[in-house]
Design an enzyme around this catalytic site. Structure first.
Site, short mmCIF file in Angstrom:
data_model
loop_
_atom_site.label_atom_id
_atom_site.label_comp_id
_atom_site.label_asym_id
_atom_site.label_seq_id
_atom_site.Cartn_x
_atom_site.Cartn_y
_atom_site.Cartn_z
N CYS A 164 0.81 -1.23 0.00
CA CYS A 164 0.00 0.00 0.00
C CYS A 164 0.84 1.27 0.00
CB CYS A 164 -0.94 -0.01 1.20
SG CYS A 164 -1.90 -1.53 1.33
N HIS A 303 -2.40 8.35 5.52
CA HIS A 303 -2.66 7.00 5.00
C HIS A 303 -4.07 6.59 5.43
CE1 HIS A 303 -1.77 3.19 3.25
NE2 HIS A 303 -1.87 2.54 4.39
N GLU A 314 -0.41 5.86 13.06
CA GLU A 314 -0.11 7.06 12.27
C GLU A 314 -0.31 8.32 13.10
OE1 GLU A 314 -0.85 8.89 7.80
OE2 GLU A 314 -2.26 7.41 8.56
N LYS A 335 -9.39 8.29 1.85
CA LYS A 335 -9.88 6.91 1.74
C LYS A 335 -11.29 6.79 2.31
CE LYS A 335 -5.39 4.54 1.83
NZ LYS A 335 -4.48 5.70 2.01
N HIS A 340 -9.66 2.02 -0.10
CA HIS A 340 -8.21 1.87 -0.15
C HIS A 340 -7.80 1.27 -1.49
CE1 HIS A 340 -4.16 1.34 0.82
NE2 HIS A 340 -4.23 0.63 1.94
N PHE A 399 1.89 -3.22 3.99
CA PHE A 399 2.28 -4.52 4.53
C PHE A 399 3.76 -4.76 4.26
CE2 PHE A 399 -2.14 -6.78 4.17
CZ PHE A 399 -2.63 -5.96 5.18
#
Length: 414
Positions: A164, A303, A314, A335, A340, A399
């Site tokens: 991502c 994010h 975050e 998002k 996403h 990830f």
């Protein structure tokens, strides 16, 4: 070697809220939710029934039926976004030294739809009878390869695969490639099309996706009731240029890229490090690369995936890096509107960030109802905001512990 300035001269987007850059930005400004019931396959009886799909886009009409059949959907979306970006940049390709033009285009998963379809064909007809185009359709670098072929760009052509974080990684790497003198023009971004039964099943089994049945309460970053991310699909493409090259041809400039950071948590295959240290190190690196103080940043496109751990980590990372200034920052997650987009997310969000700088408008985090005391930032809840935005950051985390941040500056002319 002297570091050169890098500017954005073209942008294109295909997203769950719009099939062009302008359409996407108009929807984002209005706080439109692009999440709805899955239509790409029969999701009845499945735990997850919502996604952020691209809507009303005739890819065969845009790309041609013959060529479309030889590309996975993620590559098709990449080409549509890139065509818009290249056309918008005004580049006269015939006059360019195309050995000094390159491509850096990400995908987190690649041709997952083709993987599933090919398996079903193999089970019916035998494994030696799958399509001869299967392999070049599924490999993640093929969008980048198609783009280089399409425009004749003979400089570096690569695909960064950092889950991502990939879209932002591609933009940042392209920025450095130009800044350090290896190219004048880079086409960069990311594309993803993973709304497939198999991909969705995999994310569902690892409990990463929201199982909400309410589109308005599915992707809810920083909300105390968040329960997972919503899968989206789409592509974002940007044309980056060395400033002198852009100036010489009289190009319109959207924003300047001034800093990039990339780090790894080195902690866990899917979970961020609890204190957010990796993300904090990445943001610090991007600020140092840009040569600016934390207080110079007005807005962060987070994010913000709507997963319990990501949003908390975050938030902690932002507090660590920005200190008291964190309370003054506007930090929103688009998002909440698009879902996403995995490897495309950072590219689309870089475009949104550049437009926020240009228009002095910060997009909202929509669907926000239940404040989480642990995510105590100004998340620009529910309503976008006119604001003075001179410098902005966009974060992407993936990830594998991948962290990427870019810093953009409003273009005010020279």
């Amino acid at each position: 070697m002297e570091k050169r300035r890098v500017v954005i001269t073209g942008m294109g987007a295909v997203t769950p809220v719009g099939n062009t850059m302008a359409g996407t930005w108009e929807a984002v400004r209005a706080g439109v939710c692009g999440i709805g019931p899955i239509t790409r396959y029969d999701a009845s009886g499945r735990k997850v029934q919502l996604a952020g799909e691209v809507k009303n886009l005739d890819l065969e009409a845009l790309l041609g039926r013959r060529e479309s059949k030889r590309m996975d959907r993620f590559t098709q979306l990449a080409l549509v976004a890139a065509d818009e970006a290249v056309a918008g940049s005004g580049l006269e390709l015939e006059g360019e030294d195309r050995s000094r033009c390159g491509v850096l285009f990400s995908s987190g998963i690649g041709g997952f739809e083709t993987v599933g379809d090919s398996f079903h064909r193999a089970e019916r007809m035998g494994y030696d009878n799958v399509s001869p185009f299967m392999i070049p359709m599924i490999i993640a670098n093929m969008a980048a390869g198609h783009l280089a072929i399409r425009y004749g760009f003979r400089g570096m052509c690569s695909c960064v695969v950092t889950a991502c974080a990939g879209g932002t990684n591609a933009v940042g790497d392209a920025f450095r490639h130009i800044r350090d003198g290896y190219a004048e023009v880079m086409l960069c971004g990311g594309a993803e099309a993973a709304i497939t039964p198999l991909a969705m099943g995999g994310f569902t089994s690892m409990r990463a996706l929201s199982e909400s049945q309410d589109p308005a309460r599915a992707s809810i970053p920083f909300d105390a009731e968040r329960s997972g991310f919503v899968m989206g699909e789409g592509a974002g493409a940007l044309v980056l240029e060395e400033y002198g090259h852009a100036k010489a041809r009289g190009a319109d400039i959207w924003a300047e890229v001034v800093g990039f950071g990339a780090t790894c948590d080195a902690h866990h295959i899917t979970a961020p490090i609890p204190g957010g240290e990796g993300g904090a190190a990445c943001m610090r690196q991007a600020l140092a690369d840009a040569g600016i103080a934390p207080e110079a940043v007005d807005y962060i496109n987070a994010h913000g995936t709507s997963t319990p751990m990501n949003d908390l980590c975050e938030t902690r990372a932002i507090h660590t890096v920005f200190g008291k200034h964190a309370k003054k920052l506007m930090v929103s997650s688009t998002k909440s509107m698009t879902g996403h987009l995995l490897g495309a997310a950072g590219a689309v969000e870089a475009i949104v960030t550049a437009l926020a700088l240009r228009d002095g408008f910060v997009p909202a985090t929509i669907g926000y109802q239940a404040p989480d005391p642990a995510c105590d930032l100004d998340v620009v809840p529910n309503q976008g905001r006119q604001a003075e935005v001179r410098c902005a950051m966009s974060n992407s985390l993936g990830f594998g512990g991948h962290n990427t941040s870019i810093v953009l500056r409003r273009w005010e002319g020279e």
